[in-house]
Design an enzyme around this catalytic site. Structure first.
Site, PDB file in Angstrom:
ATOM      1  N   HIS A   1     -22.392  73.290  17.641  1.00  0.00           N
ATOM      2  CA  HIS A   1     -23.865  72.927  18.181  1.00  0.00           C
ATOM      3  C   HIS A   1     -24.420  73.906  19.064  1.00  0.00           C
ATOM      4  O   HIS A   1     -24.598  74.068  20.002  1.00  0.00           O
ATOM      5  CB  HIS A   1     -23.818  71.505  19.047  1.00  0.00           C
ATOM      6  CG  HIS A   1     -25.039  70.775  18.996  1.00  0.00           C
ATOM      7  ND1 HIS A   1     -26.127  70.636  18.049  1.00  0.00           N
ATOM      8  CD2 HIS A   1     -25.585  70.425  20.099  1.00  0.00           C
ATOM      9  CE1 HIS A   1     -27.074  70.146  18.714  1.00  0.00           C
ATOM     10  NE2 HIS A   1     -26.836  69.827  19.983  1.00  0.00           N
TER      11      HIS A   1
ATOM     12  N   ARG B   1     -25.349  80.105  31.957  1.00  0.00           N
ATOM     13  CA  ARG B   1     -24.733  79.205  30.684  1.00  0.00           C
ATOM     14  C   ARG B   1     -23.440  78.639  31.246  1.00  0.00           C
ATOM     15  O   ARG B   1     -22.989  77.700  31.204  1.00  0.00           O
ATOM     16  CB  ARG B   1     -24.635  79.929  29.429  1.00  0.00           C
ATOM     17  CG  ARG B   1     -24.903  79.227  28.243  1.00  0.00           C
ATOM     18  CD  ARG B   1     -25.100  79.860  27.157  1.00  0.00           C
ATOM     19  NE  ARG B   1     -26.441  80.163  26.560  1.00  0.00           N
ATOM     20  CZ  ARG B   1     -26.937  79.526  25.531  1.00  0.00           C
ATOM     21  NH1 ARG B   1     -26.280  78.616  24.993  1.00  0.00           N
ATOM     22  NH2 ARG B   1     -28.029  79.697  25.218  1.00  0.00           N
TER      23      ARG B   1
END
Ligand code: APR
Length: 309
Positions: free
Chosen positions: A176, A89
């Protein structure tokens, strides 16, 4: 009077679909930019050739040169890499930060008065990069996430209650990501909160499906991620700005004390008009909602810290 001009950076799925929606609504001329030679030119030409059939006169063209984007009213940033197998990530975060920084520097130079709409993920962190790279004030750097997350929530509410999507309203706040905060108390059907229309466990299930909405589509597609609904979300924001509609939409903006957060991009309801983000629309949160919002803001802060900001 000249038509407005919108630049869309990234001629991939989200970028090209956004360009199509804007052009087909006749809302603005569109310049599609990508780093890959031929890709934006080909998609731009293809979109232009649909115009006689769809009947609009907006000009669409593709380019690899930022000179062609000069004096855009809005610049939409969708360029970036998807997460590859084996890529962490944080790797994705650093790679996309580099891409967003480079495209925003070039686009901001060509269109110093533009309003930036950021779509590249991880969204909230990319908004920080875009604001820094452009030097634009917070009113002109806005992230698209809340409109999409709310649209997903509305879809699930409408399906659950077998009512028109048009009569649903939903608010999803926060970052988000998995920590987003669907606000069911403020999510309604014809003005009635869904918490009064559905048992608590069903409300919870819809909230969870919303928070997992992006992953659900990725799992089905297997290659690539959602783009129809994201492009529709960008379109709604572009329309509200260009037509100065002052829609109240959930967007990622730099908070300066609102909702108890300072110096971070987090999704909150804002008024979108000709000046960009014209006002943060503050609403009362319960203690529980505020704690969830804070947790979501903390998750954004972690990503921004990885970027060394
Ligand atoms: N400059 C311009 N374009 C670039 C650059 C760059 N430096 N780097 C990559 N691109 C382009 C790619 O060539 C590609 O055409 O960005 C495009 C991305 O398109 P897709 O891979 O189809 O990705 P898409 O599904 O459109 O998603 C774009 O939006 O919703 C988010 O998470 C999603 O971050 C992703 C972004």
């Amino acid at each position: 009077m000249a038509r407005n001009k919108v630049t869309v950076i990234g001629a991939g799925n989200v970028g090209a679909t956004t360009a199509q929606r804007i052009a087909e609504a006749g809302l603005a001329d569109v310049v599609l930019v990508d780093i890959v030679e031929g890709l934006p030119q080909g998609k731009g030409l293809d979109l232009a050739e649909a115009a006689p059939v769809v009947t609009h006169d907006a000009q669409v063209r593709g380019t690899n040169d930022y000179a062609d984007t000069a004096d855009s009213d809005i610049v939409v940033v969708t360029s970036g890499l998807a997460r590859q197998p084996g890529m962490s990530r944080d790797d994705l975060l650093t790679k996309n930060a580099g891409i967003v920084r480079s495209v925003v520097e070039q686009a901001a130079k060509a269109s110093p008065n533009a309003i930036l709409i950021v779509v590249t993920n991880p969204l909230d962190a990319m908004c920080h990069v875009a604001m820094e790279a452009s030097g634009f004030p917070r009113e002109r750097v806005i992230g698209m996430a809340g409109v999409l997350d709310s649209a997903r929530f509305r879809t699930f509410i409408a399906q659950e209650l077998a009512v028109s999507v048009e009569d649903t309203h939903a608010f999803v706040l926060g970052g988000h990501g998995d920590t987003m905060v669907p606000l069911s108390r403020y999510s309604t059907v014809a003005g009635v909160p869904i918490t009064e229309l559905l048992p608590a466990d069903r409300v919870r299930a819809l909230e969870e499906r919303t928070a997992n909405g992006g992953a659900e589509v990725v799992a089905l597609l297997k290659t690539g991620s959602a783009f129809y609904a994201p492009a529709a979300g960008v379109f709604e924001m572009v329309e509200s700005i260009l037509l100065d509609r002052k829609r109240v939409l959930p967007c990622a903006v730099m908070l300066r004390g609102e909702f108890g957060v300072d110096g971070l991009f987090v999704g909150v309801p804002v008024v979108l008009g000709a000046a960009g983000m014209e006002r943060v629309f503050e609403i009362e949160l319960t203690d529980e909602e505020r704690a969830a919002f804070q947790k979501s803001a903390d998750a954004v802060r972690e990503l921004v810290t990885v970027l060394g900001r």
